[in-house]
Design a protein around this motif. Structure first.
Motif, short mmCIF file in Angstrom:
data_model
loop_
_atom_site.label_atom_id
_atom_site.label_comp_id
_atom_site.label_asym_id
_atom_site.label_seq_id
_atom_site.Cartn_x
_atom_site.Cartn_y
_atom_site.Cartn_z
N ILE A 128 6.86 37.23 54.54
CA ILE A 128 6.67 36.74 55.92
C ILE A 128 5.88 35.45 55.88
CG2 ILE A 128 5.68 37.26 58.18
CD1 ILE A 128 5.86 40.27 57.37
N LYS A 129 6.48 34.36 56.30
CA LYS A 129 5.76 33.09 56.34
C LYS A 129 4.85 33.05 57.57
CE LYS A 129 8.94 30.38 53.54
NZ LYS A 129 7.98 30.10 52.46
N VAL A 130 3.74 32.33 57.43
CA VAL A 130 2.69 32.34 58.45
C VAL A 130 2.48 30.92 59.00
CG1 VAL A 130 0.28 32.86 58.96
CG2 VAL A 130 1.56 34.31 57.37
N VAL A 131 2.54 30.81 60.33
CA VAL A 131 2.20 29.57 61.02
C VAL A 131 0.80 29.73 61.59
CG1 VAL A 131 2.77 28.01 62.92
CG2 VAL A 131 4.61 29.14 61.64
N ALA A 132 -0.15 28.91 61.12
CA ALA A 132 -1.51 28.94 61.65
C ALA A 132 -1.52 28.19 62.98
CB ALA A 132 -2.48 28.32 60.67
N TYR A 133 -1.97 28.87 64.01
CA TYR A 133 -1.94 28.31 65.36
C TYR A 133 -3.34 28.02 65.87
CZ TYR A 133 -0.82 27.82 70.34
OH TYR A 133 -0.68 27.35 71.63
N ASP A 134 -3.59 26.78 66.24
CA ASP A 134 -4.83 26.34 66.87
C ASP A 134 -6.03 26.34 65.92
OD1 ASP A 134 -5.62 25.32 69.52
OD2 ASP A 134 -7.15 26.88 69.38
N ARG A 135 -6.15 27.35 65.06
CA ARG A 135 -7.22 27.39 64.07
C ARG A 135 -6.60 27.46 62.68
NH1 ARG A 135 -10.85 32.08 67.11
NH2 ARG A 135 -11.33 30.84 68.97
N ASN A 184 -12.44 25.37 63.87
CA ASN A 184 -12.37 24.30 64.86
C ASN A 184 -13.76 23.92 65.34
OD1 ASN A 184 -9.64 24.52 64.61
ND2 ASN A 184 -9.23 25.13 66.70
N ALA A 185 -14.62 24.91 65.49
CA ALA A 185 -15.97 24.64 65.98
C ALA A 185 -16.70 23.67 65.07
CB ALA A 185 -16.75 25.95 66.12
N ALA A 186 -16.51 23.83 63.77
CA ALA A 186 -17.15 22.93 62.81
C ALA A 186 -16.61 21.51 62.97
CB ALA A 186 -16.93 23.43 61.39
N MET A 187 -15.32 21.40 63.26
CA MET A 187 -14.72 20.07 63.44
C MET A 187 -15.17 19.43 64.76
SD MET A 187 -10.91 20.39 61.75
CE MET A 187 -10.48 22.08 62.17
#
Length: 366
Positions: A128-135, A184-187
């Protein structure tokens, strides 16, 4: 949903699926070309979102992604959905369930980007391939879509400096960053510091547990107690939910200073037009959701991402991940019409309720 306008006016995306290509190009994990190449529109997509504290996930992201997937597959695809409610352990169990249910591809917005790494590996090992969304989740993800998160922080910092003007030299600001479990918070923090450092003194800075408004409220009360209310000239808040908690604490102390935000939540837009919050970062969810759906369908069908993902992003565990990064806009009282109303996120009637009608009239909103 009435806001399907935003939606899949994902004309904002201007992307199209390639008619053919190799799944190997899409990213890490076992080569699933043989099985996925046989897939047509009859696919099963897993969608895991991180929490429901922030209004965006249930109100925008989920319906936009689901609708775009249906559009791309002529209504034949099914979407298995779960929300982790800010519980990393629950989300790991949800990944296991998606594997058991044999989804063809997984769109994952991680509660804890590092903790989810093993679950991502398990999904990939199951084909199962995974798309990372938003984070940007750790592990062998095949694709990623989000906003330019360092630019988000810079946008917030620059707006706060604009609001402060000469007052930046007169006192101190409080920085209310997001959760340490969210990359994301770190960025956001990095971008904000790039804009603010050397131009204003940071009196107190907090990483806010779970992004919760009540935690931001408690942190703000502590900052007021430590610094004194006459010393605080502004507050950097990483998102709108926390801004609400911060403003409650400021009001209780009789402090009126500019506060930033992010996500263009309805309550925040109302606070902005009322002069209680200076700005938010408007992130158009349709193009982000559209990109996730496009990449997920392409991966499930064994197609290339070349025509969709023009960027490459590195995480600590994956290099050169095909990515779509969506630009953002600083939302202030001066551009409400040109952002959230124009894009159909909210109507003027939704914004200009009760006590906000007079401000809306003055700003000619609608």
């Amino acid at each position: 949903m009435r806001r399907a306008a935003v939606a899949i006016a994902a004309g904002a995306m201007a992307v199209s699926l390639a008619a053919c290509g190799s799944a190997e190009e899409a990213g890490g994990g076992k080569d699933s070309t043989a099985s996925s190449a046989k897939k047509g529109d009859d696919i099963k997509v897993g969608l895991l979102l991180p929490e429901n504290q922030t209004a965006r996930y249930e109100k925008f992201d989920r319906p936009l992604i689901e609708e775009k997937i249906k559009e791309l597959t002529n209504g034949k695809a099914t979407v298995d959905y779960n929300n982790a409610k800010q519980d990393a352990n629950l989300q790991a169990q949800q990944v296991d369930t998606m594997i058991t249910n044999k989804v063809d591809v997984l769109i994952l917005d991680a509660v804890d980007a590092k903790a989810i790494k093993n679950s991502v590996q398990k999904a990939v090992d199951a084909g199962i391939k995974v798309v990372a969304y938003d984070r940007l989740a750790e592990g062998p993800i095949s694709a990623y879509t989000s906003f330019d998160n360092v630019e988000v922080g810079k946008t917030q910092g620059a707006a706060l400096l604009e609001a402060l003007g000469d007052k930046a030299k007169d006192g101190q600001i409080v920085m209310m960053n997001g959760s340490v479990t969210d990359p994301n918070a770190a960025m956001f923090k990095k971008g904000a510091h790039e804009a603010l450092d050397g131009k204003v003194k940071v009196g107190k800075e907090y990483d806010t547990k779970e992004w919760k408004p009540e935690n931001a409220n408690a942190n703000m009360e502590a900052a007021i107690s430590a610094l004194g209310k006459k010393k605080i000239v502004g507050v950097y808040s990483a998102n709108d939910g926390m801004a609400g908690g911060i403003i409650t604490a400021l009001k209780a102390a009789g402090i009126d200073v500019p506060v930033t935000g992010q996500d263009a939540e309805l309550a925040a837009v109302q606070r902005i037009i009322a002069g209680e919050q200076f700005m938010s970062v408007y992130k158009p969810y349709a193009p982000e959701a559209g990109a996730a759906a496009e990449m997920a369908v392409a991966l499930a069908q064994g197609k290339s991402l070349d025509s969709i993902a023009k960027d490459k992003v590195d995480s600590d565990s994956a290099k050169g991940v095909p990515s779509v990064l969506v630009p953002v806009t600083s939302l202030t009282k001066d551009n409400v019409n040109d952002t959230v109303i124009k894009d159909g996120v909210y109507t003027a009637d939704e914004i200009c309720t009760g006590k906000y009608k007079a401000a809306c009239t003055e700003l000619k909103i609608g």
